[in-house]
Design an enzyme around this catalytic site. Structure first.
Site, PDB file in Angstrom:
ATOM      1  N   VAL B  64       0.511  -1.529   0.026  1.00 24.49           N
ATOM      2  CA  VAL B  64       0.696   0.008  -0.281  1.00 24.49           C
ATOM      3  C   VAL B  64       1.070   1.437   0.239  1.00 24.49           C
ATOM      4  O   VAL B  64       0.053   2.212  -0.421  1.00 24.49           O
ATOM      5  CB  VAL B  64      -1.086   0.006   0.980  1.00 24.49           C
ATOM      6  N   ASN B  90      -7.337  -2.419   5.056  1.00 24.79           N
ATOM      7  CA  ASN B  90      -7.277  -3.092   6.470  1.00 24.79           C
ATOM      8  C   ASN B  90      -5.901  -3.129   6.925  1.00 24.79           C
ATOM      9  O   ASN B  90      -5.233  -3.274   7.846  1.00 24.79           O
ATOM     10  CB  ASN B  90      -8.110  -4.563   5.925  1.00 24.79           C
ATOM     11  N   SER B 142      -9.322   0.887  15.757  1.00 27.58           N
ATOM     12  CA  SER B 142      -8.617   0.271  16.503  1.00 27.58           C
ATOM     13  C   SER B 142      -9.439   1.258  17.921  1.00 27.58           C
ATOM     14  O   SER B 142      -9.132   2.614  17.599  1.00 27.58           O
ATOM     15  CB  SER B 142      -7.251   0.165  16.447  1.00 27.58           C
ATOM     16  N   TYR B 155       0.720   3.919  17.438  1.00 30.55           N
ATOM     17  CA  TYR B 155      -0.395   2.847  17.038  1.00 30.55           C
ATOM     18  C   TYR B 155      -1.599   4.117  17.010  1.00 30.55           C
ATOM     19  O   TYR B 155      -2.201   3.844  16.319  1.00 30.55           O
ATOM     20  CB  TYR B 155      -0.320   1.497  17.129  1.00 30.55           C
ATOM     21  N   ALA B 157      -1.774   6.424  17.706  1.00 28.68           N
ATOM     22  CA  ALA B 157      -1.332   7.869  17.509  1.00 28.68           C
ATOM     23  C   ALA B 157      -2.247   7.856  15.295  1.00 28.68           C
ATOM     24  O   ALA B 157      -3.292   8.382  14.676  1.00 28.68           O
ATOM     25  CB  ALA B 157      -0.761   8.417  16.779  1.00 28.68           C
ATOM     26  N   LYS B 159      -3.978   5.116  14.556  1.00 29.77           N
ATOM     27  CA  LYS B 159      -5.629   4.883  14.383  1.00 29.77           C
ATOM     28  C   LYS B 159      -6.434   6.285  14.540  1.00 29.77           C
ATOM     29  O   LYS B 159      -7.532   5.826  14.277  1.00 29.77           O
ATOM     30  CB  LYS B 159      -5.928   3.619  15.490  1.00 29.77           C
TER      31      LYS B 159
END
Lengths: 79, 247
Positions: B64, B90, B142, B155, B157, B159
């Protein structure tokens, strides 16, 4: 229809101008109703017409009639 | 078969939540373009799922963060199917570290995958969807992006950014009849997380109202709702699927 005619037709429709108005000065700085919305509409119509998809950087740089020609040519469309 | 006739691109389908989403989408009749990074890594699974659910699950291999290949792959879908109805973002990376132990290099890498890669796919997909005047974009967020959590600053931050960009994109794309929503799972019983949970976080079970981890399929089921016409008036929402978790 020739590609340049198709290109011009989209400009005249999006900006509501005559084909004779399209020249080297036709750009975001000289055209009153050229804003981010019309720019996206213009790009979207050109993408549909020529079956291409511009990179984001090319969309950002698509700010004049002449610059647009150079960008469209990058996608193997002869004008 | 609630997704019959729909074409979906789902990123990060090699394992865990992404794999469960792809399987449920196939079960509901969608034509699924299943993304993974490593060439040929999901070929046999895709073949088996296609056979089991009598639909097409087509591997789409790209990273990605490789924007030019990602764009080409999305355009391939348009060429092959004539439409793209659902994008499920995802793919993501996760890490566990305290603020003082956060490597800025890894933080940037995480933003590149979890946020920038997601935005880029939304840019391309939304341009196709706006021509169709329909579409559904589902971003996997999340619970830590909503509540925050000790020991997962990077993580959470990324999300948190996913939640904000989801709401903004929803507002921008609503007039084109494109819905943009996010799912914020709590702790999910994927193979990867199960191991981490048992080693580091087993006491956190007390934070979960329902007293158990989520099954990946339970996240996928919410995705089915958001991808289907059942949610045609739902946009700009961050839907928690967390069994009533409170960190």
């Amino acid at each position: 229809m020739e590609n340049i005619k198709k290109y011009n037709k989209i400009f005249t429709a999006v900006f509501n101008v005559n084909e004779t108005d399209l020249n080297g000065d036709f750009s975001i700085t000289s055209v009153d109703n050229w804003d981010s919305i019309t720019q996206l509409t213009l790009v979207s119509e050109l993408e549909d017409e020529f079956d291409i998809m511009l990179d984001t950087q090319d969309i950002l740089e698509f700010q004049s009639y002449e610059e647009g020609k150079k960008i469209v040519k990058k996608y193997n469309i002869e004008l | 078969m609630i997704l019959k006739g729909k074409v979906a691109l789902i990123t990060g389908t090699r394992s865990g939540i992404g794999k469960a989403i792809a399987e449920r989408f196939a079960e509901e009749g969608a034509i699924v373009y299943a993304n993974a990074r490593e060439d040929n890594s999901i070929d046999s699974w895709a073949k088996a799922i296609s056979r089991d659910f009598k639909t097409k699950v087509i591997p789409s291999y790209f990273d990605v963060t490789d924007h030019s290949t990602a764009k080409k792959k999305v355009l391939d879908i348009k060429k092959e199917q004539g439409q793209l109805d659902i994008l499920v973002n995802n793919a993501g990376i996760v890490s566990y570290e305290l603020l003082a132990m956060t490597s800025l290099e890894k933080l940037r890498e995480m933003f590149e995958v979890n946020v920038v890669g997601m935005i880029h796919l939304m840019q391309i997909a939304s341009r196709l969807m706006s021509r169709q005047k329909s579409g559904s974009i589902i971003n996997i967020s999340s619970i830590v992006g909503v509540q925050g959590v000790k020991g997962q600053l990077s993580y959470s931050a990324t999300k948190g950014a996913v939640n904000a960009l989801t709401k903004s994109a929803a507002k921008e794309l609503a007039s084109s009849n494109i819905r943009v929503n996010a799912i914020a799972p709590g702790m999910v019983e994927t193979d990867r997380f199960k191991k981490v949970f048992e080693e580091k976080f087993s006491s956190r079970i007390e934070d979960i109202g329902m007293g158990r981890l989520a099954k990946p399929k339970e996240i996928a089921n919410t995705c089915i709702f958001l991808g289907s016409n059942l949610s045609e008036y739902v946009s700009g929402q961050i839907i928690g699927v967390d069994g009533c978790t409170n960190f």
